[in-house]
Scaffold this active site. Structure first.
Site, PDB file in Angstrom:
ATOM      1  N   CYS A 239       0.832  -1.206   0.000  1.00  0.00           N
ATOM      2  CA  CYS A 239       0.000   0.000   0.000  1.00  0.00           C
ATOM      3  C   CYS A 239       0.867   1.256   0.000  1.00  0.00           C
ATOM      4  CB  CYS A 239      -0.971  -0.005   1.166  1.00  0.00           C
ATOM      5  SG  CYS A 239      -0.229  -0.347   2.772  1.00  0.00           S
ATOM      6  N   HIS A 481      -1.347   1.206   7.619  1.00  0.00           N
ATOM      7  CA  HIS A 481      -1.907   1.260   6.265  1.00  0.00           C
ATOM      8  C   HIS A 481      -1.609   2.618   5.637  1.00  0.00           C
ATOM      9  CE1 HIS A 481      -4.359   0.234   2.900  1.00  0.00           C
ATOM     10  NE2 HIS A 481      -5.178   1.242   3.100  1.00  0.00           N
TER      11      HIS A 481
END
Length: 1129
Positions: A239, A481
């Site tokens: 990510c 994240h």
């Protein structure tokens, strides 16, 4: 009052919400203001469109039908109603209550229905079937049941929902227990239901949904359809990479520059530039999320690498460095500098004398402090703040001695695209560890950076910058994240790029939600989700406002290299075709058709290769409806083959147990369905495979054999011929024969058909399966030879002369060729190292029997090199990464390189190297890898070379001097030491043998500092090992080195020399704590705190190590030195 957040089958309740009572009085069902305020308190950040409250007195409760609706009511421009199930919904123990949103079309239908009923007419419409498939409406609501006369006798439930056509109402299946609804309870002296009536109230808060995704389930969500953009698939922990790639993609000038890199002859498996071009074009054209697997494979990464999170700044620099190398010598050389590179000046300026020392350097990004900085402007002011050097920190100015001075940095120029790295990870001195800085740090949509430029900088053009990208991290030091918020165009909206999902974003989501810390204006006592505090910006991308049109100039089809566009467009068409085929598979059955003509064109094993592509000339690929019958199939195939339906016979081909595919049974029952045949004889997911026999040719064969009809024949076989001259096996004919006839009965027809003389001897073989071909006895019958329908007989003209010396015909018989086909293997040869630009990737057809010498000769012919200079490395499959060098060529055959799972449809990879020395010489050499420390210990260069196995360390040092420009004096001071797990194993003398080096260690070569060498020649100095660690000795990092302790030198003075040796600035060195370590144990460090302490005479080089306790430069100390830096081919 009963305050409840009941979990229902259809509801995810907001269990954290509580209604606050403003006084000692119990909450009333008709106190709409307090109920509304509680809804606002729970979601204070959401923008409201309208709100309303409504009460419905339900009479005759016990006589109601299973489902009852309230009158309609409005909240702003929206229309609602309450849905009551008095006997329960999907259960009978609880009354169920829901709130339903009504689109305008349904409102109109209800009004019409009610008007027709009121007029005594039969309704012409059922309003419950009217719906609008496109609407959505987001709302918070509170539903309550209460006693009609006493509103304090109540039960209230709250929730929120995105109302849409798929889920048009939302509420509570188990609202109130029907066994208790009509009886008093210890809490309430009167029941909810009294006199067969009850009050149902609702407060609804309709919310704005500017992004279109508030409380969205994302079921069947299509990013391309909703936003015009697509996301990137996450491979596991990529990510961080996805967020950067999206930012770079929407920097149009960068995308155009990448497209201009010449990649016409590149392979996406090992060319980062080409793989990136493909990713960018896919982001432009694909309708689904784009895979980055091809890109990471070009980095040389495997699946394990894709599950490791890396520092985004390091990844960005490594990527840009890779692209820069590819751009050298092209029209876009230095183009990245024009986009991303600015200049900053580091200076020291004396206060009392006219002396300044300065250095101007390029920068690709700016790292800015967050801790203690409220705004981005504060961070810039902090970056250029001036430090005054006075007292003990005076600056030594050449020719002027120690002087008071000002030290700092200033920006000389700023790039068009400014990447700002916010230092969210830093070392906490009090907690003695690396931590994430979640402090609030505000950044603007627009910022003027001219105040931070030097006085001599060019200010003729505005230095106002506009925010176009915010890269966000959520989590802590150990993981989390990443996603990106990007403004793709000059005047466009903002969008959130979260891996494979793209959604619209508000300015609040861009700014306020990513400042970090406590949001401004947060209501007192708010107990919402605390995780938001850990979601904050860690990288900002600003575009120079005066250059926006240049930076964001549209990317056109002409900007994309033709080979990229052409290749990917075709790949997309293939994908589209496959999708269409999958849809058609529900209606059609794919049919692969082999005919006599196709059989004659085939030169391999079995009847044909059904794994071949659809454009294979041997096979015909078509489709037929699954509900078609065999007669329909026969008409269809006759039309394809331009034959009369009476002139063909269809045979079904099936898999035999020996993994061959042969003709099995004729499809004579014309009324049976295609799917019925397939269900009985082949797997569900398999193509229908048929052989079409041409009956006109069959009738001629009957005449040739003197037969009158088929009854004389009961076995259907296929003939192949081995041609010695062409070295091929080919199909020849399909024949019906009598099982009682001898094999030799074929001879007369063969000789006549091929115009051979009558005395030509013929040898027959049965092709049974791969690796099994039997010689047939010509005098035995077909039945005795166990020849059955679909069997293949191969024949050849028996050679009557010795052909062993005929090298132009390696296959002397059909058996030889069959053996080759059985052991045939396609080897893909790839250069061992990606920087080997002189040689490429190619395939060779060899056999598993091929030995090392023959393989080397075949590769050498392809490369036009001497085979003696080739070395081969076997590969891991399916990762296609190098495994092990072939060490014993004399015992090697290709069988050693073939995995047990190999099939003839896949290629085996073998890596090759063209050596500078012959392989025989190499056996006497040893590959040496060393790291040369070129600037103290702050820079290292890896190099490889061969030296004699019987050589010495001096040979290694001599090779280093040939690769590094050193003067004679520096070359004489070279020394080599070995490091394992960040510990020095051994320092070597030039006379030490190569065999003394440990194969698992890392060899470092450095120029011994001149002053150190001079000091060690006296009795006033001793050499000691210095080792880096972080907090405990199991967390070692960086390169250990040798350092000199001087007699009488205090710790304060030693630190100054040590800082210079390390090349650390004051900020970096302030994080270093000195400690004494035991050389032979993991005992606790003894930390040195007295600046007047003298270490000389206290530390023994054999027993002690000088330890440096500080966090590693990359911010993540790993145990036992297992940290992996980002690497790309």
């Amino acid at each position: 009052m009963v305050l409840s957040n009941v979990d229902a089958e259809e509801v995810n309740m907001d269990s954290s919400m509580e209604l606050e009572e403003s006084s000692q009085e119990p909450l009333r069902a008709d106190n709409y203001e307090e109920i509304y305020n509680s809804l606002v308190h729970h979601e204070p950040d959401l923008e409201e469109a309208a709100h309303a409250s409504y009460s419905w007195v339900v009479k005759n409760f016990s006589t109601l039908e299973d489902k009852t609706y309230s009158p309609l009511f409005k909240a702003g421009h929206t229309t609602w109603r309450i849905v009551l199930f008095p006997k329960g919904c999907n259960q009978t123990e609880y009354a169920s209550v829901f709130l339903e949103y009504l689109p305008q079309c349904k409102v109109e239908a209800i009004r019409k229905y009610e008007a027709e009923l009121a007029a005594g007419k039969t309704p012409t419409i059922d309003p419950e079937i009217v719906n609008d498939e496109t609407y959505s409406c987001c709302a918070q609501f509170a539903l309550s049941l209460s006693n009609v006369q006493d509103p304090t006798v109540m039960q209230i439930n709250t929730s929120h929902h995105r109302f849409r056509s798929e889920v048009k109402d939302w509420g509570f299946t188990r609202f109130v227990d029907l066994r208790k609804i009509a009886v008093p309870t210890p809490e309430f002296p009167v029941p909810f239901l009294e006199n067969d009536e009850i009050c149902i109230s609702v407060t609804v808060r309709v919310l704005q949904d500017p992004t279109g995704v508030l409380w969205h389930s994302f079921v069947n969500y299509n990013s391309k359809k909703e936003t015009g953009y697509v996301g990137l698939k996450n491979q596991g922990a990529t990510c961080y990479m996805n967020s950067l790639l999206q930012s770079l993609f929407f920097t149009n000038i960068f995308r155009k520059t990448v497209y201009k890199i010449p990649t016409d002859n590149d392979d996406s498996r090992d060319s980062v530039a080409y793989a990136l071009q493909r990713v960018f074009y896919n982001l432009e054209k694909q309708r689904e999320p784009v895979s980055t697997t091809e890109l990471t494979r070009s980095f040389g990464w495997n699946s394990f690498d894709s599950f490791m999170q890396h520092d985004i700044q390091e990844f960005n620099r490594v990527l840009q460095d890779n692209l820069e190398k590819k751009m050298k010598g092209t029209e876009v050389e230095n183009a990245l500098n024009d986009i991303f590179v600015g200049k900053m000046k580091s200076y020291v300026k004396c206060i009392d004398v006219n002396y300044e020392s300065s250095r101007v350097e390029d920068f690709w990004d700016i790292q800015l402090n967050v801790k203690g900085m409220d705004t981005l402007e504060d961070s810039f002011r902090d970056a250029i703040q001036v430090e005054t050097l006075t007292g003990d920190n005076k600056y030594y100015a050449e020719g002027h001695g120690l002087q008071d001075a000002h030290k700092g940095i200033i920006f000389e120029s700023l790039p068009n695209v400014l990447q700002l790295q916010l230092k969210r990870f830093d070392y906490d001195m009090l907690r003695d560890m690396m931590v994430k800085i979640n402090d609030r740090h505000e950044f603007p949509l627009e910022i003027d950076l001219e105040p931070y430029l030097s006085e001599t900088a060019d200010k003729s053009e505005s230095h106002v910058y506009v925010l176009h990208g915010v890269l966000v991290h959520g989590g802590d030091l150990h993981g989390g994240h990443y996603y990106a918020l990007i403004k793709p165009e000059k005047d466009s909206n903002w969008f959130k790029f979260d891996d494979d999902r793209v959604t619209r974003a508000t300015i609040k989501e861009v700014l306020e939600d990513n400042y970090g810390g406590e949001p401004a204006g947060r209501a007192k006592g708010y107990n919402g989700n605390p995780f938001k505090r850990f979601m904050n910006a860690y990288m900002l991308v600003y575009f120079r406002k005066s250059r926006l049109d240049h930076i964001l100039s549209p990317v056109t089809a002409e900007d994309v290299p033709f080979h990229v566009r052409n290749t990917l467009d075709e790949e997309h068409r293939v994908v589209e075709r496959k999708l269409l085929e999958r849809e058609e598979q529900q209606i059609y059955r794919r049919v692969r058709v082999l005919t006599t003509d196709g059989f004659k064109k085939y030169h391999g094993f079995d009847m044909t290769d059904f794994s071949a592509s659809d454009d294979d000339p041997v096979l015909i690929t078509t489709k037929i409806k699954r509900n078609a019958n065999i007669w329909d199939l026969q008409k269809h195939l006759a039309g394809l083959l331009n034959r009369d339906t009476s002139g063909i016979r269809i045979w079904l081909m099936t898999n035999r147990q020996n993994r061959t595919v042969r003709v099995d049974l004729p499809l004579d029952k014309k009324t049976i369905l295609v799917d019925q045949i397939c269900d009985m004889h082949i797997r569900k997911d398999m193509d229908m495979r048929v052989y079409v026999e041409f009956l006109s040719e069959h009738n001629q064969l009957l005449a040739d054999f003197g037969a009158t009809d088929d009854n004389d024949f009961d076995t259907y076989i296929f003939l192949k011929i081995f041609d010695y001259e062409t070295q091929q096996i080919s199909g020849l004919a399909d024949l019906h024969v009598s099982k009682n006839s001898p094999i030799s009965s074929l001879s007369e027809w063969i000789r006549e058909h091929l115009k051979w003389s009558s005395d030509v001897p013929i040898t027959y073989y049965e092709e049974i399966k791969t690796g099994m071909v039997d010689v047939l006895d010509p005098n035995a019958s077909f039945e005795k030879s166990e020849i059955q329908v679909g069997d293949i007989i191969c024949f050849e003209k028996k050679l009557v002369h010795d052909s062993s010396s005929d090298t132009s015909h390696p296959y002397k018989s059909a058996l030889d060729l069959y053996d080759f086909m059985a052991h045939r293997v396609v080897i893909t040869f790839e250069p061992r190292y990606s920087d080997d630009t002189n040689n490429g990737v190619f395939d060779l057809v060899l056999t598993t029997h091929t030995n090392y010498t023959d393989m080397a000769r075949a590769v050498a012919n392809k490369l036009n090199v001497d085979p003696n200079y080739l070395q081969f490395t076997m590969a891991h499959l399916p990762s296609r990464t190098p495994r092990s060098v072939i060490r014993n060529p004399s015992k090697f055959t290709l069988q050693n390189a073939i995995p047990s799972t190999y099939s003839h449809n896949q290629n085996v990879v073998m890596f090759y190297e063209v050596l500078d020395i012959t392989l025989s010489e190499l056996e006497r050499k040893q590959l040496i890898r060393v790291h040369f420390l070129s600037n103290g210990i702050s820079h290292e260069t890896q190099m490889e070379f061969y030296v004699d196995k019987e050589g010495t360390v001096e040979d290694i040092l001599r090779q280093v001097t040939q690769k590094v420009p050193l003067n004679a004096e520096d070359a004489s001071r070279l020394r080599l030491y070995e490091v394992y797990n960040h510990r020095i194993l051994k320092s070597h003398l030039p006379t030490d043998g190569i065999y003394d080096l440990n194969e698992f260690s890392t060899a470092y070569v450095e120029v011994t500092p001149k002053e150190e060498q001079m000091q060690l020649k006296t009795d006033d100095a001793v050499s000691i090992v210095v080792q880096h660690f972080f907090k405990d000795l199991s967390r070692l990092h960086d390169i250990p080195f040798y350092f000199v302790l001087l007699r009488g030198e205090t710790l304060k003075d030693l630190k100054k020399r040590l800082q210079k040796r390390l090349g650390y600035n004051d900020t970096q060195f302030s994080k270093v704590k000195l400690a004494v370590l035991q050389a032979q144990s993991f005992g606790k460090p003894y930390y040195l705190t007295d600046d007047d302490e003298v270490l000389y005479g206290e530390l023994e080089p054999q027993s002690h190590i000088l330890g440096l306790d500080h966090p590693p430069a990359n911010g993540s100390a790993q145990y036992h030195g297992m940290d992996q830096a980002i690497r790309m081919k």
